[in-house]
Design a protein around this motif. Structure first.
Motif, mmCIF file in Angstrom:
data_model
loop_
_atom_site.group_PDB
_atom_site.id
_atom_site.type_symbol
_atom_site.label_atom_id
_atom_site.label_comp_id
_atom_site.label_asym_id
_atom_site.label_seq_id
_atom_site.Cartn_x
_atom_site.Cartn_y
_atom_site.Cartn_z
ATOM 1 N N GLU A 8 7.838 6.428 31.680
ATOM 2 C CA GLU A 8 9.283 6.308 31.437
ATOM 3 C C GLU A 8 10.071 6.619 32.701
ATOM 4 N N GLU A 12 12.484 3.987 34.570
ATOM 5 C CA GLU A 12 13.905 4.300 34.755
ATOM 6 C C GLU A 12 14.282 4.272 36.229
ATOM 7 N N ARG A 138 11.060 -4.755 26.015
ATOM 8 C CA ARG A 138 11.872 -3.557 26.262
ATOM 9 C C ARG A 138 12.460 -3.544 27.669
ATOM 10 N N ASP A 153 14.652 -0.325 27.496
ATOM 11 C CA ASP A 153 15.105 0.138 26.191
ATOM 12 C C ASP A 153 14.063 1.093 25.624
ATOM 13 N N LEU A 154 14.365 2.378 25.681
ATOM 14 C CA LEU A 154 13.460 3.399 25.171
ATOM 15 C C LEU A 154 13.897 3.897 23.799
ATOM 16 N N SER A 155 14.849 3.193 23.192
ATOM 17 C CA SER A 155 15.290 3.599 21.862
ATOM 18 C C SER A 155 14.169 3.367 20.851
ATOM 19 N N ARG A 156 14.196 4.114 19.797
ATOM 20 C CA ARG A 156 13.146 4.025 18.786
ATOM 21 C C ARG A 156 13.048 2.622 18.194
ATOM 22 N N ASN A 157 14.188 2.023 17.856
ATOM 23 C CA ASN A 157 14.162 0.724 17.193
ATOM 24 C C ASN A 157 14.298 -0.461 18.149
ATOM 25 N N GLY A 158 14.396 -0.198 19.445
ATOM 26 C CA GLY A 158 14.446 -1.282 20.426
ATOM 27 C C GLY A 158 15.687 -2.149 20.326
ATOM 28 N N SER A 159 16.828 -1.539 20.013
ATOM 29 C CA SER A 159 18.040 -2.323 19.793
ATOM 30 C C SER A 159 19.082 -2.187 20.899
ATOM 31 N N LYS A 160 18.768 -1.493 21.950
ATOM 32 C CA LYS A 160 19.728 -1.299 23.036
ATOM 33 C C LYS A 160 20.026 -2.641 23.694
ATOM 34 N N ARG A 161 21.309 -2.924 23.953
ATOM 35 C CA ARG A 161 21.698 -4.219 24.501
ATOM 36 C C ARG A 161 22.376 -4.127 25.871
#
Length: 183
Positions: A8, A12, A138, A153-161
């Motif tokens: 990660e 990043e 991701r 995108d390290l969010s749990r649901n992979g929804s970061k835009r």
């Protein structure tokens, strides 16, 4: 947890480095134009080992930035080709190490290898994990109309835009104003 902490961190850093390019940076200008700007980036995200603080190193890091930026949007199979080339060119030989308060993690270049080579190899090692886990989706480009910023995108649901909250807020405000004007 999606990836190991060092993966990660490397992803990043790779995105942050890529986002110093003109057009992708917050200022819109190239934020990696001088040796001092490179030094500033390295104070925010520490890199162990050799750092020369000269123009030649800056030029090499800028080339690494371009290579990282190009691999970010490749499909999985194309990314494998580039990642393998990055490792082969550096004659990478993975080994475990710990230093500077970090627990065991992987390096694949000697500490005295040029900074740009170490950056490329650490990015390649992180990308290996992304590819192996089939998570290349991701690695994203910001969805804001006027931004080319990269992010992981390290969010749990992979929804970061969006690459930053700033871009997300700006696009939400534009959408809100458009809805208000239309209704």
């Amino acid at each position: 947890m999606l990836f190991a902490p060092d993966t990660e961190e490397a992803l990043e850093f790779a995105a942050a480095l890529a986002n110093t390019e003109a057009g992708a940076s917050r200022s819109g200008a190239d934020e990696l134009a001088t040796v001092d700007q490179l030094a500033a980036i390295l104070t925010e995200i520490r890199y162990s080992g050799r750092i020369d603080h000269d123009e030649a190193e800056l030029a090499q890091v800028r080339q690494a930035r371009a290579q990282i930026r190009s691999v970010w949007t490749l499909d999985r199979d194309e990314a494998v080709t580039v990642v393998n080339r990055m490792l082969r060119e550096a004659r990478a030989l993975p080994y475990l190490t710990r230093h500077d308060g970090s627990d065991w993690h992987i390096h694949a270049t000697a500490p005295d290898a040029p900074l740009a080579e170490r950056i490329r190899v650490e990015a390649a090692l992180a990308l290996i994990d992304v590819i192996r886990m089939n998570e290349t989706a991701r690695l994203r480009v910001c969805a804001a109309d006027d931004c080319t910023g990269l992010f992981v995108d390290l969010s749990r649901n992979g929804s970061k835009r969006f690459c930053t909250v700033r871009c997300g807020n700006r696009m939400n405000m534009i959408a809100f104003r458009a809805r208000r004007a239309g209704g």
